[in-house]
Design an enzyme around this catalytic site. Sequence first.
Site, PDB file in Angstrom:
ATOM      1  N   GLY A 127       0.822  -1.215   0.000  1.00  0.00           N
ATOM      2  CA  GLY A 127       0.000   0.000   0.000  1.00  0.00           C
ATOM      3  C   GLY A 127       0.854   1.263   0.000  1.00  0.00           C
ATOM      4  N   LYS A 143      -2.186   2.353  -4.419  1.00  0.00           N
ATOM      5  CA  LYS A 143      -2.770   3.531  -3.790  1.00  0.00           C
ATOM      6  C   LYS A 143      -2.087   4.835  -4.215  1.00  0.00           C
ATOM      7  CE  LYS A 143      -6.005   1.549  -1.547  1.00  0.00           C
ATOM      8  NZ  LYS A 143      -6.675   0.433  -2.185  1.00  0.00           N
ATOM      9  N   CYS A 193     -13.254  -3.841   5.334  1.00  0.00           N
ATOM     10  CA  CYS A 193     -14.669  -3.739   5.688  1.00  0.00           C
ATOM     11  C   CYS A 193     -15.535  -4.588   4.765  1.00  0.00           C
ATOM     12  CB  CYS A 193     -15.121  -2.286   5.642  1.00  0.00           C
ATOM     13  SG  CYS A 193     -14.386  -1.306   6.945  1.00  0.00           S
ATOM     14  N   GLY A 194     -14.952  -5.613   4.163  1.00  0.00           N
ATOM     15  CA  GLY A 194     -15.763  -6.551   3.390  1.00  0.00           C
ATOM     16  C   GLY A 194     -15.868  -6.232   1.913  1.00  0.00           C
ATOM     17  N   ASP A 241     -10.885  -3.214  -6.150  1.00  0.00           N
ATOM     18  CA  ASP A 241     -10.314  -2.090  -5.401  1.00  0.00           C
ATOM     19  C   ASP A 241     -10.426  -0.714  -6.043  1.00  0.00           C
ATOM     20  OD1 ASP A 241      -9.113  -1.250  -3.010  1.00  0.00           O
ATOM     21  OD2 ASP A 241      -7.108  -1.306  -3.870  1.00  0.00           O
ATOM     22  N   ASN A 246      -3.304  -7.505   9.160  1.00  0.00           N
ATOM     23  CA  ASN A 246      -3.370  -6.961   7.797  1.00  0.00           C
ATOM     24  C   ASN A 246      -2.548  -7.813   6.816  1.00  0.00           C
ATOM     25  OD1 ASN A 246      -4.164  -5.033   5.829  1.00  0.00           O
ATOM     26  ND2 ASN A 246      -2.232  -3.928   6.061  1.00  0.00           N
TER      27      ASN A 246
HETATM   28  C1  OXD Z   1      -6.438  -0.778   1.090  1.00  0.00           C
HETATM   29  C2  OXD Z   1      -6.150  -1.841   0.119  1.00  0.00           C
HETATM   30  O1  OXD Z   1      -5.730  -0.683   2.105  1.00  0.00           O
HETATM   31  O2  OXD Z   1      -6.952  -2.028  -0.794  1.00  0.00           O
HETATM   32  O3  OXD Z   1      -7.397  -0.036   0.858  1.00  0.00           O
HETATM   33  O4  OXD Z   1      -5.118  -2.512   0.220  1.00  0.00           O
HETATM   34 MN    MN Z   2      -8.359  -0.473  -1.054  1.00  0.00          MN
END
Ligand code: OXD
Ligand code: MN
Length: 623
Positions: free
Chosen positions: A223, A230, A274-275, A291, A387
């Site tokens: 990330g 991101k 969050c699913g 994503d 994570n």
């Molecule tokens: C996030 C991911 O952290 O998609 O949003 O990895």
């Molecule tokens: Mn994400």
Amino acid sequence: MEIIDKKNLEKIKALNNQFVLKVVDEFISLCKPLKVTVITDSQEDIDYVRNRAIELSEETKLSLKGHTVHYDGFFTMSNHDQARDKGNTQVLVPKDEEGSYPWINTMEREKGLKEVLDIMDGCMKGHECVIRFFCLGPKNSKFSILALQLTDSFYVAHSEDLLYRAGYEEFRKLNGSDDFFYFIHSSGELTGKPPVTKNLDKRRIYIDLKEGRVLSVNNQYAGNSLGLKKLALRLAIYKANNEDWLTEHYFIMGVHPKGKNRTSFFCGAFPSACGKTSTAMLPGQTIVGDDIAYLRVWEDGYAHSVNIERGIFGIIKDVNAKNDPVIFDALTTPRETIFSNVLVKDGKPYWIGDGSTIPDGGHNYSGNWNKGKKDKNGRDIPLAHPNARYTIRIEELNNADPNLHKPDGVPVHGIFYGGRDSDTMPPVIESLDWEHGVFLGASIESETTSATLGEEGVRMKQPMANLDFMVVSLGKYIKNHQVFGNRLEHCPKVFATNYFLKNKEGKYLNGILDKLCWVIWAEGRVHNDFNAIKTPIGNIPKYLDLKTLFKQYLDKDYKEEDYIKQFSIRPKKILEKLDRIEAMYKKEKDVPEFFWNIFNNQKNLLINLKNKSDSEEISPLLF
Ligand code: OXD
Ligand code: MN
């Protein structure tokens, strides 16, 4: 350029792009790698990346064919490189804009560049630097943006190969244009075996909007490190919001209701953990992306969207055969897969909530691990990081949507917005219209998770689950959503979901797969298959419709008393939420008028409702 040998230099020169050469020259001179390797779209080059990641111990092979494990830096449970570092991520802006956006970390561009370029001086010493070319979005598509990546991490370069479409040949077609994003990444000085970033205190992720580039150093967590994830998301948000399209933190899925012979496409934004991926990977449905999406107004009057990725970098915690059968199956069969920050014993990966018997010891992100191991502050080190992740390609999955690479993308029929909310919003509501949908998305709140550094469980505002990546003012962003939808002949229906509602004793009110019923209900609403109950905050499902869906899709008897608990409207709680939303948006200068109109209207309706009843929870049967 002396350190690039002839063969590699030829590969760059073949692109006929002066700007590519300039960037490469500038950053090779600054970062001073030992060696430079250019990767084209050839299988030979791609295999080289995969093999180097193993030779350099950035990844280690596991028992199942194609499976490897990678670890990110870890010192203690509170000092590690296992999540996104929001604090050290800065958007570089002109001097007069520094500090003027309440929700964005900004830094004066010149100052920020000086700081990060100083840190990057010599950061690749002793390392091999790899140069890669990618296409964000399908090839030959109006949606897509090209991206150049320089990195000294073969894990990063390999992950990008799983997650993004190769773009060397697309760069050739650019005809020398400088219209692409670029990303310079270095893990910096490494320590240990597997090698991890040593100087986390010098971790920086600086976003240079003016140049369309991101400079990221002293990190490995994807990330923070993978330019195309991101980091490109932020650059694309900037570009889209200064043009006439949208870049969103959306999954895209095909919804296939039983016995209907139709597919409807839904996007959805949920904060990390969050699913979101598990919605896109629901049994019986197809996945386009999990994503990031680009959206444009299309000739057929629909918004069309594409997945800018082609893979999944998903959270592995709680993925098990019962709750996420499709993902679990993908992770337990041979295919190219990178696991990160999990426990490994005898070549098999384990993670929190995987449903298996956990071995007492093994190797994980903290080195050798035994049950009960603590960090130097006395905090328990869990077997896998909360994570911990997996990286796979979508096209290899049985549930991959056939439209994944379609240059026109897919039409969007509906949008979900969700958050981790234990006590306020019902499991699913439908917005009253597009603008109310924008309002719902803009008012998402969510309790923090382990996907970002910092304390967990703190309620945060999460407009469109995009605040972490916001590089334009929130007011402008919301306004662009409003305008975008109003240009559409066929506007998507918008739904807000909450999978995390709990009772007073702290127990979840829904099972993990219940979300399948909310998704199928929403799809039915798009086609007018169901009636709904109108409440002040939006439309909610009728009990009997859900009862049928629970039976049909989950073989569950859905009780009316459960429905009442889940779908009661909580005016007091929602009014408190509106107060928090007001406080947030009041700090913004340019919030559009429609937002406040909806806000005031909602507030009045809820006050009336509250005055009418003594109860904090008003049964859905009363509307
Ligand atoms: C996030 C991911 O952290 O998609 O949003 O990895
Ligand atoms: Mn994400």
